[in-house]
Design a protein around this motif. Structure first.
Motif, PDB file in Angstrom:
ATOM      1  N   LEU A 161       5.431  -2.500  16.841  1.00  0.00           N
ATOM      2  CA  LEU A 161       5.649  -2.897  15.444  1.00  0.00           C
ATOM      3  C   LEU A 161       4.957  -1.963  14.473  1.00  0.00           C
ATOM      4  O   LEU A 161       5.317  -1.873  13.311  1.00  0.00           O
ATOM      5  CB  LEU A 161       5.081  -4.303  15.211  1.00  0.00           C
ATOM      6  N   ALA A 162       3.943  -1.293  14.982  1.00  0.00           N
ATOM      7  CA  ALA A 162       3.165  -0.434  14.093  1.00  0.00           C
ATOM      8  C   ALA A 162       3.959   0.835  13.814  1.00  0.00           C
ATOM      9  O   ALA A 162       3.637   1.921  14.242  1.00  0.00           O
ATOM     10  CB  ALA A 162       1.822  -0.108  14.734  1.00  0.00           C
ATOM     11  N   PHE A 163       5.055   0.632  13.103  1.00  0.00           N
ATOM     12  CA  PHE A 163       5.956   1.760  12.882  1.00  0.00           C
ATOM     13  C   PHE A 163       5.379   2.748  11.885  1.00  0.00           C
ATOM     14  O   PHE A 163       4.334   2.534  11.298  1.00  0.00           O
ATOM     15  CB  PHE A 163       7.335   1.284  12.433  1.00  0.00           C
ATOM     16  N   GLN A 164       6.101   3.851  11.755  1.00  0.00           N
ATOM     17  CA  GLN A 164       5.670   4.916  10.858  1.00  0.00           C
ATOM     18  C   GLN A 164       5.408   4.414   9.448  1.00  0.00           C
ATOM     19  O   GLN A 164       6.114   3.560   8.952  1.00  0.00           O
ATOM     20  CB  GLN A 164       6.782   5.967  10.806  1.00  0.00           C
ATOM     21  N   SER A 165       4.414   5.002   8.855  1.00  0.00           N
ATOM     22  CA  SER A 165       4.079   4.606   7.488  1.00  0.00           C
ATOM     23  C   SER A 165       5.176   5.001   6.514  1.00  0.00           C
ATOM     24  O   SER A 165       5.766   6.065   6.618  1.00  0.00           O
ATOM     25  CB  SER A 165       2.771   5.288   7.094  1.00  0.00           C
ATOM     26  N   VAL A 193       0.839  -1.200   0.000  1.00  0.00           N
ATOM     27  CA  VAL A 193       0.000   0.000   0.000  1.00  0.00           C
ATOM     28  C   VAL A 193       0.877   1.253   0.000  1.00  0.00           C
ATOM     29  O   VAL A 193       0.601   2.228  -0.703  1.00  0.00           O
ATOM     30  CB  VAL A 193      -0.974  -0.013   1.199  1.00  0.00           C
ATOM     31  N   ASP A 194       1.961   1.206   0.753  1.00  0.00           N
ATOM     32  CA  ASP A 194       2.885   2.348   0.764  1.00  0.00           C
ATOM     33  C   ASP A 194       3.450   2.602  -0.630  1.00  0.00           C
ATOM     34  O   ASP A 194       3.544   3.744  -1.070  1.00  0.00           O
ATOM     35  CB  ASP A 194       4.038   2.095   1.740  1.00  0.00           C
ATOM     36  N   VAL A 195       3.824   1.521  -1.307  1.00  0.00           N
ATOM     37  CA  VAL A 195       4.385   1.681  -2.657  1.00  0.00           C
ATOM     38  C   VAL A 195       3.309   2.235  -3.603  1.00  0.00           C
ATOM     39  O   VAL A 195       3.589   3.109  -4.424  1.00  0.00           O
ATOM     40  CB  VAL A 195       4.957   0.342  -3.176  1.00  0.00           C
ATOM     41  N   LEU A 196       2.082   1.746  -3.453  1.00  0.00           N
ATOM     42  CA  LEU A 196       0.993   2.247  -4.310  1.00  0.00           C
ATOM     43  C   LEU A 196       0.793   3.745  -4.130  1.00  0.00           C
ATOM     44  O   LEU A 196       0.627   4.492  -5.096  1.00  0.00           O
ATOM     45  CB  LEU A 196      -0.320   1.516  -3.979  1.00  0.00           C
ATOM     46  N   ILE A 197       0.843   4.181  -2.880  1.00  0.00           N
ATOM     47  CA  ILE A 197       0.616   5.604  -2.603  1.00  0.00           C
ATOM     48  C   ILE A 197       1.810   6.424  -3.075  1.00  0.00           C
ATOM     49  O   ILE A 197       1.666   7.417  -3.795  1.00  0.00           O
ATOM     50  CB  ILE A 197       0.378   5.831  -1.100  1.00  0.00           C
ATOM     51  N   GLU A 198       2.987   5.982  -2.699  1.00  0.00           N
ATOM     52  CA  GLU A 198       4.198   6.734  -3.020  1.00  0.00           C
ATOM     53  C   GLU A 198       4.379   6.864  -4.535  1.00  0.00           C
ATOM     54  O   GLU A 198       4.698   7.932  -5.041  1.00  0.00           O
ATOM     55  CB  GLU A 198       5.409   6.016  -2.397  1.00  0.00           C
ATOM     56  N   SER A 199       4.145   5.788  -5.250  1.00  0.00           N
ATOM     57  CA  SER A 199       4.390   5.803  -6.694  1.00  0.00           C
ATOM     58  C   SER A 199       3.316   6.573  -7.455  1.00  0.00           C
ATOM     59  O   SER A 199       3.516   6.960  -8.595  1.00  0.00           O
ATOM     60  CB  SER A 199       4.438   4.368  -7.221  1.00  0.00           C
ATOM     61  N   GLY A 200       2.160   6.763  -6.814  1.00  0.00           N
ATOM     62  CA  GLY A 200       1.054   7.422  -7.514  1.00  0.00           C
ATOM     63  C   GLY A 200       0.108   6.448  -8.183  1.00  0.00           C
ATOM     64  O   GLY A 200      -0.918   6.853  -8.728  1.00  0.00           O
ATOM     65  N   VAL A 201       0.434   5.153  -8.151  1.00  0.00           N
ATOM     66  CA  VAL A 201      -0.435   4.155  -8.794  1.00  0.00           C
ATOM     67  C   VAL A 201      -1.796   4.080  -8.090  1.00  0.00           C
ATOM     68  O   VAL A 201      -2.820   3.798  -8.710  1.00  0.00           O
ATOM     69  CB  VAL A 201       0.258   2.774  -8.828  1.00  0.00           C
TER      70      VAL A 201
END
Lengths: 211, 631
Positions: free
Chosen positions: B245-249, B179-187
């Motif tokens: 464990l719930a580290f920063q996004s 999900v992080d990659v989806l958001i970061e990449s703009g996809v």
């Protein structure tokens, strides 16, 4: 996230490579968003807010990003379109002949609920090159008429001729479509965005959260 | 014959196959400014992780032979798409040879003789392309209970695009690397999701909902008081460990930073042995059998029963899964208690999103295009170096690096070997929701719930029209069971029993179709006969990291997309170094987000002003600056 309900219209532009799809989009939108377009990368989608009969709507215009070149647009591109713009180059007859195929391709991939009345708009682009014209207005108009009277405009992305008018019509038709397309209740879908994530980062382990 | 221009034939990386991992790699490479040529022999995107409309699905499932190209059965099924494709053929001759390239019938020696430039050599590839799905079958009205099935069938086939059926359905944790990659990449901007509404456990006492919050535990009607106390005590004791464990996004940290963060390492937290058995740990915590099942199967989403033959869940992995689950809780959507997301129209949309990102960054796309030969350049020291490939249209592509899906780049006569771990899958279309309530949701069936016990736990993913996977008024259930042993004569017996058990609860539910198949990911390591010239060459390219072979969609976890982003990152890193930025945020996406945030702020200010105006009965403050000044 926003509390106000926005009307978002998805518009896709189809047509053979080189007819000026991206240029039309940029001519129409970039008057407002020049900084969003980088010549080094292809176009993604551009958004523009338009007033239609006192109603403010956001038009999201999707470029093919070159995936049309080898007929390699995936079904995801077509999904949920509210209006489909078919573009040909009126100096190249082949691009006009392809419109039939692009229209069929759209109807099959997008499978709108009422294909006969789905809003298309046809643009004969490069109208500034009148001396090189190969597709007459009469021929284009006749084809459009045979397809349940698709509106036809002759535009020039280079001189901006008719571009504003054409996109006004596109927005209007898309909005009309948006109203008719949802006869059954559709549950809200989720979109992911950074703002949301940032928000939730600060979310404390709430009293109602089990762990 | 050639379609690609000379310029398009020059690429830094050629990607064969449009599955999820391949598409992520393609996007990452294009995003890094390198030229990508992305090809697929099929006429649709998605590779082994594609989502199909109904007709294509039937054609795929009805054809049990594995060695067929994804598009092959389509015309036999009278696919509607043949209509405009003929149009294309008529108008645009170059597109005519879209399948069964003439080279397919030629013996290998003839195919070797493709014309190659001076100093280069061609290695022929098998025209066969195989898939990781075996023993496929499709039946209408499998229980012969329906009157008018023919009418129903025609009705459904009239609009086959109302279906988008996943071969390997996938869910994402609300907060996860992907999900992080989806958001970061703009996809993410191209995609929509549905949150899972609820999760159930099928037990001998029926379908029980899993309480996920304190109030749900308190109000739960099935758990005994003692169990509620046990569960709360367990949750409280484990909380400090899991919340750490719930580290920063990563969306905030930047994806690359987040990738460097290690998993749990704090051994002391609970006095637990991180490599020890989770099952044993839960027993120590005095949790009832049923609660152990709840936690292990429906929260950790563990795929294996605690028998010796199966992999065992370690405390480390269980805590990681628990952490992923908990840090995702309540992130997206109200009324969705499960922290899992289903991509609208299936996982195939996600890979298409990545291909779009790639195309936006000048990636070139050509479906219906197969590689027939690999090209090699002879170096000064006499070794052969990968230099490109030849397509089925005879185009010679120049590229020094190649990524290929598992079903690509095969040699004649070398059978692919499957790993023993596989997933038994069954997809059914039903007339009412099998889990009792509408909505996208999940059910797990622990082995002991049925008598005699199941061989392994079964997962049931329920989808309805809200997911875009099937038309309104119908419900899809994806049942799956991981296994290691030989499938045996009745591989789907457990899935049938679970379906029967679920249908027993609503006797009026009709089963309109049933599709069953085995998902057997193939072994990436033993795909070529290295004693042959071609096999040896490909093996060496692999070792020299000029060629990367992408694994099939994993059989386990059955429903979670976790492996793909890891694999893509690894391949990208092996080509260009681990320090190369992997899918950083494009400028235009950052600008959009910024203007989105400003809009939010403006809206917030407007609301505040309206509120203040109401309270004070005074005209609202005119501008942002003034308002700031007052504060």
């Amino acid at each position: 996230m926003s509390a106000k309900k926005k009307v978002l219209l998805k518009v896709i532009i189809l047509g053979d490579s080189g007819v000026g799809k991206t240029s039309l989009m940029n001519q129409y939108v970039n008057k407002k968003f020049t900084n969003q377009y980088k010549a080094t990368i292809g176009a993604d989608f551009l958004t523009k807010e338009v007033m239609i009969d006192d109603k403010l709507v956001t038009m999201q215009i999707w470029d093919t990003a070159g995936q049309e070149r080898f007929q390699s647009l995936g079904v995801a591109f077509y999904r949920g379109a509210d209006c489909c713009v078919l573009v040909h180059d009126l100096t190249v007859p082949k691009t006009f002949e392809s419109l039939e195929v692009w229209r069929d391709e759209f109807l099959i991939q997008a499978s709108p609920r009422d294909p006969d009345n789905f809003p298309f708009v046809v643009l004969g682009n490069k109208a500034d090159l009148e001396s090189k014209r190969k597709v007459t207005a009469a021929r284009a108009t006749q084809w459009c008429k045979s397809k349940n009277s698709i509106p036809y405009h002759e535009t020039s992305a280079a001189t901006a001729q008719n571009v504003e008018v054409a996109f006004q019509e596109i927005a209007r038709r898309a909005l009309k479509q948006e109203h008719t397309e949802d006869p059954i209740y559709l549950p809200e879908t989720l979109t992911l965005n950074a703002n949301q994530q940032n928000f939730s980062n600060n979310r404390p382990m709430g009293p109602d959260c089990a762990c | 014959m050639a379609l690609l221009t000379d310029d398009e034939c020059q690429a830094d990386v050629v990607v064969l196959g449009t599955g999820l991992t391949e598409s992520i790699v393609a996007a990452a490479v294009a995003r890094s400014g390198r030229r990508v040529l992305h090809l697929d022999a099929a006429e649709t995107y998605g590779g082994a992780g594609r989502s199909l409309p109904l007709r294509e699905y039937i054609a795929w499932a009805g054809d049990a032979r594995d060695a067929r190209m994804p598009g092959d059965g389509v015309q036999a099924g009278g696919d509607l798409r043949s209509l405009p494709r003929h149009g294309w053929q008529r108008l645009w001759e170059p597109f005519a040879p879209r399948r069964t390239p003439e080279t397919a019938e030629m013996p290998e020696e003839t195919r070797e003789q493709t014309e190659v430039p001076e100093g280069q050599r061609a290695f022929a590839l098998s025209p066969e392309r195989t898939e990781c799905y075996a023993e496929r079958s499709f039946e209408w009205d499998p229980f012969q209970q329906m009157n008018g099935i023919r009418r129903k069938k025609n009705e459904l086939l009239r609009n086959p695009s109302a279906f988008s059926l996943d071969l390997s359905p996938r869910l994402l944790y609300g907060r996860s690397e992907h999900v992080d990659v989806l958001i970061e990449s703009g996809v993410a901007r191209y995609l929509e999701f549905q949150g899972l509404k609820f999760t159930r456990v099928l037990t001998s006492e029926g379908l029980i909902s899993v309480p996920l919050t304190k109030s749900e535990i308190f109000q739960d009607a099935h758990l005994s008081k003692a169990e509620k106390r046990m569960l709360m005590r367990f949750i409280t004791s484990i909380q400090p460990y899991v919340s750490s464990l719930a580290f920063q996004s990563a969306a905030q940290l930047g994806v690359d930073q987040a990738a460097k963060i290690k998993g749990p390492s704090d051994q002391s937290a609970l006095g637990m042995e991180l490599d020890g058995s989770w099952r044993a740990f839960l027993q120590q915590q005095n949790l009832s059998e049923r609660l152990q099942d709840f936690i292990t199967y429906s929260i950790c989403l563990w795929d294996w029963a605690p028998t010796e033959a199966f992999p065992q869940l370690s405390c480390r992995e269980a805590l990681e899964r628990l952490g992923a689950f908990i840090s995702s809780l309540g992130l997206y959507g109200r009324g969705t208690s499960m922290p899992l997301l289903f991509p609208m129209y299936g996982i195939g949309e996600v890979s298409q999103g990545y291909t779009r990102l790639c195309a936006v960054h000048r990636g070139v796309y050509a479906l219906r295009t197969r590689a027939t030969h690999l090209l090699a350049q002879e170096e000064e020291d006499g070794t052969m170096q990968l230099s490109g490939l030849v397509t089925c249209r005879g185009e010679q592509i120049k590229a020094s690096r190649l990524v290929a899906a598992c079903g690509e780049l095969l040699q004649d006569q070398v059978p692919s070997q499957s790993s023993s771990q596989h997933c038994r899958r069954m997809t059914v279309l039903l007339s009412s929701p099998p889990l009792g309530e509408e909505g996208v949701s999940l059910c797990v069936v622990p082995p002991q719930s049925l008598d005699p016990p199941l061989q392994n736990v079964v997962q049931v993913l329920q989808l309805d029209f809200s997911s875009g996977a099937c038309p309104h008024g119908y419900f899809l259930a994806h049942l799956s069971q991981a296994s290691i042993s030989d499938p045996g004569p009745l591989p789907f017996a457990d899935l049938d029993r679970v379906l029967e058990e679920l249908l027993k609860r609503s006797p009026k539910t009709a089963c309109i179709f049933r599709c069953r198949y085995l998902q057997r990911p193939r072994d990436v390591a033993t795909r070529w006969d290295v004693s042959t010239r071609t096999g040896g060459f490909m093996e060496r390219c692999l070792h020299e990291e000029r060629l990367a072979v992408v694994s099939d969609p994993p059989a386990v976890p059955q429903l979670l997309a976790v492996q793909e982003v890891h694999d893509a990152r690894r391949i990208f890193g092996s080509f260009f170094g681990a320090e190369s930025a992997f899918l950083p945020k494009p400028q235009h996406v950052a600008e959009e987000e910024m203007s989105g945030s400003l809009e939010e702020l403006e809206h917030f200010n407007q609301q505040m002003q309206a509120q203040e105006a109401q309270e004070a009965q005074e005209p609202p403050v005119a501008s942002l600056v003034q308002e700031d000044a007052e504060q």
